[in-house]
Design an enzyme around this catalytic site. Structure first.
Site, PDB file in Angstrom:
ATOM      1  N   CYS A 149       0.756  -1.109  -0.113  1.00 28.32           N
ATOM      2  CA  CYS A 149      -0.143  -0.073   0.040  1.00 28.32           C
ATOM      3  C   CYS A 149       0.916   1.264  -0.176  1.00 28.32           C
ATOM      4  O   CYS A 149       1.759   1.408   0.823  1.00 28.32           O
ATOM      5  CB  CYS A 149      -0.759   0.079   1.379  1.00 28.32           C
ATOM      6  SG  CYS A 149      -2.104   1.525   1.204  1.00 28.32           S
ATOM      7  N   CYS A 186      -0.383   6.226   7.216  1.00 26.46           N
ATOM      8  CA  CYS A 186      -1.576   5.740   7.691  1.00 26.46           C
ATOM      9  C   CYS A 186      -1.700   4.695   8.786  1.00 26.46           C
ATOM     10  O   CYS A 186      -0.650   3.893   8.831  1.00 26.46           O
ATOM     11  CB  CYS A 186      -2.455   5.237   6.385  1.00 26.46           C
ATOM     12  SG  CYS A 186      -4.099   4.225   7.095  1.00 26.46           S
ATOM     13  N   CYS A 239      -2.538   0.290   9.196  1.00 27.98           N
ATOM     14  CA  CYS A 239      -1.949  -0.951   9.275  1.00 27.98           C
ATOM     15  C   CYS A 239      -0.418  -0.566   9.685  1.00 27.98           C
ATOM     16  O   CYS A 239       0.120   0.304   9.623  1.00 27.98           O
ATOM     17  CB  CYS A 239      -2.002  -1.598   7.716  1.00 27.98           C
ATOM     18  SG  CYS A 239      -3.112  -2.183   7.043  1.00 27.98           S
ATOM     19  N   CYS A 298      -7.309   0.897  -0.131  1.00 30.25           N
ATOM     20  CA  CYS A 298      -7.262   0.161   1.191  1.00 30.25           C
ATOM     21  C   CYS A 298      -7.138  -1.380   0.921  1.00 30.25           C
ATOM     22  O   CYS A 298      -8.189  -2.013   0.887  1.00 30.25           O
ATOM     23  CB  CYS A 298      -8.222   0.377   2.022  1.00 30.25           C
ATOM     24  SG  CYS A 298      -7.763  -0.395   3.709  1.00 30.25           S
ATOM     25  N   GLN A 349     -17.811  -9.539  13.126  1.00 32.89           N
ATOM     26  CA  GLN A 349     -16.342 -10.088  12.855  1.00 32.89           C
ATOM     27  C   GLN A 349     -15.815  -9.294  11.656  1.00 32.89           C
ATOM     28  O   GLN A 349     -16.354  -9.370  10.592  1.00 32.89           O
ATOM     29  CB  GLN A 349     -16.417 -11.488  12.946  1.00 32.89           C
ATOM     30  CG  GLN A 349     -17.122 -12.146  14.196  1.00 32.89           C
ATOM     31  CD  GLN A 349     -16.305 -12.100  15.413  1.00 32.89           C
ATOM     32  OE1 GLN A 349     -14.984 -11.557  15.281  1.00 32.89           O
ATOM     33  NE2 GLN A 349     -16.772 -12.030  16.550  1.00 32.89           N
ATOM     34  N   PHE A 388     -21.940 -11.818  26.224  1.00 29.05           N
ATOM     35  CA  PHE A 388     -21.351 -10.736  25.034  1.00 29.05           C
ATOM     36  C   PHE A 388     -21.799 -11.403  23.719  1.00 29.05           C
ATOM     37  O   PHE A 388     -20.910 -11.748  22.731  1.00 29.05           O
ATOM     38  CB  PHE A 388     -20.037 -10.756  25.344  1.00 29.05           C
ATOM     39  CG  PHE A 388     -19.470 -10.579  26.720  1.00 29.05           C
ATOM     40  CD1 PHE A 388     -19.638  -9.125  27.054  1.00 29.05           C
ATOM     41  CD2 PHE A 388     -19.184 -11.517  27.432  1.00 29.05           C
ATOM     42  CE1 PHE A 388     -19.270  -8.845  28.422  1.00 29.05           C
ATOM     43  CE2 PHE A 388     -18.822 -11.243  28.935  1.00 29.05           C
ATOM     44  CZ  PHE A 388     -18.653  -9.676  29.287  1.00 29.05           C
ATOM     45  N   ASP A 438     -26.507  -9.753  26.182  1.00 29.93           N
ATOM     46  CA  ASP A 438     -25.363  -8.821  25.889  1.00 29.93           C
ATOM     47  C   ASP A 438     -25.891  -7.528  26.373  1.00 29.93           C
ATOM     48  O   ASP A 438     -27.065  -7.363  26.601  1.00 29.93           O
ATOM     49  CB  ASP A 438     -25.273  -8.456  24.260  1.00 29.93           C
ATOM     50  CG  ASP A 438     -23.866  -8.101  23.977  1.00 29.93           C
ATOM     51  OD1 ASP A 438     -22.953  -8.452  23.566  1.00 29.93           O
ATOM     52  OD2 ASP A 438     -23.959  -6.652  24.042  1.00 29.93           O
ATOM     53  N   ASP A 441     -17.451 -13.999  24.508  1.00 32.19           N
ATOM     54  CA  ASP A 441     -16.705 -13.132  23.556  1.00 32.19           C
ATOM     55  C   ASP A 441     -16.740 -11.531  23.800  1.00 32.19           C
ATOM     56  O   ASP A 441     -17.420 -10.955  23.393  1.00 32.19           O
ATOM     57  CB  ASP A 441     -17.348 -13.395  22.056  1.00 32.19           C
ATOM     58  CG  ASP A 441     -16.812 -12.718  20.930  1.00 32.19           C
ATOM     59  OD1 ASP A 441     -15.349 -12.260  21.140  1.00 32.19           O
ATOM     60  OD2 ASP A 441     -17.137 -12.453  19.731  1.00 32.19           O
ATOM     61  N   CYS A 500     -10.150 -10.805  21.777  1.00 34.78           N
ATOM     62  CA  CYS A 500      -9.125 -10.063  20.853  1.00 34.78           C
ATOM     63  C   CYS A 500      -7.996  -9.450  21.595  1.00 34.78           C
ATOM     64  O   CYS A 500      -7.303  -8.558  21.175  1.00 34.78           O
ATOM     65  CB  CYS A 500      -9.957  -8.882  20.094  1.00 34.78           C
ATOM     66  SG  CYS A 500     -10.666  -7.750  21.338  1.00 34.78           S
TER      67      CYS A 500
END
Length: 420
Positions: free
Chosen positions: A67, A73, A76, A152, A257, A284, A304, A351, A377
């Site tokens: 990229c 940016c 990433c 992108c 996701q 969640f 949730d 989650d 995560c």
């Protein structure tokens, strides 16, 4: 001075040792030989940072970033590293986090690899200058300046193709010096766009946006002014998430996701690990991405704190003949399900956000639940919560890292814990 990059740290920056101190240098790879320029320390105890004065020799894991915006940016951070290295590095990050919580030789599977052109959810920032000229993109790494992007490569092609058209569509919609966030979710029925921010609105602008939605074949386009709930401007077809027998229409801007292939892998693992587990509670649950992979027996529960997401899931359940799943709106950080409330459940699925689910895990530890599926995560908070469960007799059966956030240092994982 010249230094050799030794490794890559937790945040994705290369690490060199200079004058006995670890210095973190962005956009470097293990084995790089660099001319280092150390930056002033920003505060007591803050990490030492540097930047590349000159790349003298690239290491074996360095590749050419695809990229043209990479390096400015902030979207990433790791495009300069090989895919094989990234997969191994993310697996090592999970092992390290677990090791810090006393898990020796944890059963961590190879990383389920990610890839470019697979991000199905993107949140762009758009800003108007004092003359109304539009900039659309992502913030600079560790900065507030906005990098204007034209493409992108981490995003699915359908999102990438929208970028130039979105810039044109936003002209006149923002007040001078105004700012908005554009959330694009790719559903199974097409793109779902939410424009949220300091918007000027008029019939003419609404008509122009409706024309834009038709021209770009959007499923739905919604607007949200500051402090208000989203309102749908145009819905050309219902933006569905299809997980047979369920079909869920998420609220505008819903969390999904990020990678559809990673979502499919999570659902495969949930289906495998939940077999013969008895009643299940998905805590969640969001819009039901993982709950829909359960056998969905009578007495199963999905909960949730996001009322709009739970309402969307409930509407999908009501449309699906034969599906039995109870839903509940509940802030699980403030009001976790107590051990007694979990009586009769054989499986709990978690989650949570990056902060983890410490209080909920403490209650699971006191309950009779025999199996936990944990999607995370944040390896550090997962390891903390896994330690709580392990101290209560759970065994960490398997952990699979998932490279859902390709070219970013974030690590997703799915884990199974069982009480023998």
């Amino acid at each position: 001075m010249e230094f050799r990059v030794e490794t890559v740290g937790q945040a994705g920056d290369g690490v060199v040792t200079a004058d006995g101190e670890r210095v973190f240098v962005a956009f470097t790879a293990p084995g790089d030989l660099i001319e280092l320029r150390v930056e002033p320390q920003t505060g007591r105890g803050s990490p030492r940072r540097g930047r590349i004065g000159r790349l003298i020799e690239g290491g074996p894991e360095r590749v050419e970033p695809p990229c043209r915006h990479f390096g400015r940016c902030g979207g990433c951070a790791l495009q300069h590293l090989s895919e094989g290295f990234l997969a191994d590095w993310k697996r090592a990050a999970v092992i390290t986090a677990l090791g810090r919580r006393g898990f020796e030789e944890p059963p961590v599977a190879p990383t389920c690899r990610g890839g470019p052109a697979r991000r199905r959810r993107a949140v762009f920032t758009v800003r108007a200058d004092r003359r109304g000229a539009i900039t659309l993109g992502f913030h600079e790494r560790r900065g507030r300046a906005l990098v204007d992007i034209g493409e992108c490569p981490v995003a699915e092609p359908e999102i990438e193709a929208l970028i130039p058209a979105l810039k044109l569509a936003m002209e006149g919609l923002l007040r001078p010096r105004g700012e908005a966030r554009l959330t694009v979710n790719l559903t199974d029925a097409g793109a779902d766009l939410l424009i949220a921010g300091d918007l000027t609105e008029s019939l003419a602008l609404h008509e122009r946006l409706a024309d834009f939605a038709a021209a770009r074949d959007l499923a739905r386009l919604s607007l949200q002014r500051a402090g208000d709930a989203p309102t749908t401007l145009v819905e050309r077809r219902r933006p569905e998430l299809r997980w047979p027998p369920l079909s869920v229409t998420p609220p505008p801007g819903a969390f999904l996701q990020a990678d559809r292939r990673m979502e499919a892998r999570m659902r495969e693992l949930v289906a495998e690990w939940s077999a013969d587990a008895g009643r299940a509670a998905d805590l969640f649950c969001g819009v039901g991405t993982l709950a829909s992979a359960l056998p969905l027996r009578a007495g199963d529960l999905a909960a949730d704190s996001d009322a709009a997401a739970v309402a969307a899931l409930k509407a999908g359940i009501d449309r699906a003949p034969g599906v039995e799943l109870e839903t509940a709106v509940r802030n699980l950080q403030r009001r976790p399900f107590q051990a007694g409330e979990l009586s009769g459940f054989g499986l709990v699925m978690l989650d949570p956000p990056a902060a983890g689910a410490r209080e909920q895990c403490e209650q699971i530890a006191r309950s009779g639940v025999a199996r936990v599926i944990y999607v995370s995560c944040a390896p550090a908070t997962f390891a903390r919560d896994a330690r709580i469960l392990a101290d209560a007799g759970f065994r960490l059966a398997v952990v699979e890292p998932l490279d859902q956030f390709f070219w970013a240092p974030d690590v997703e994982l799915a884990a199974l814990l069982v009480r023998d």
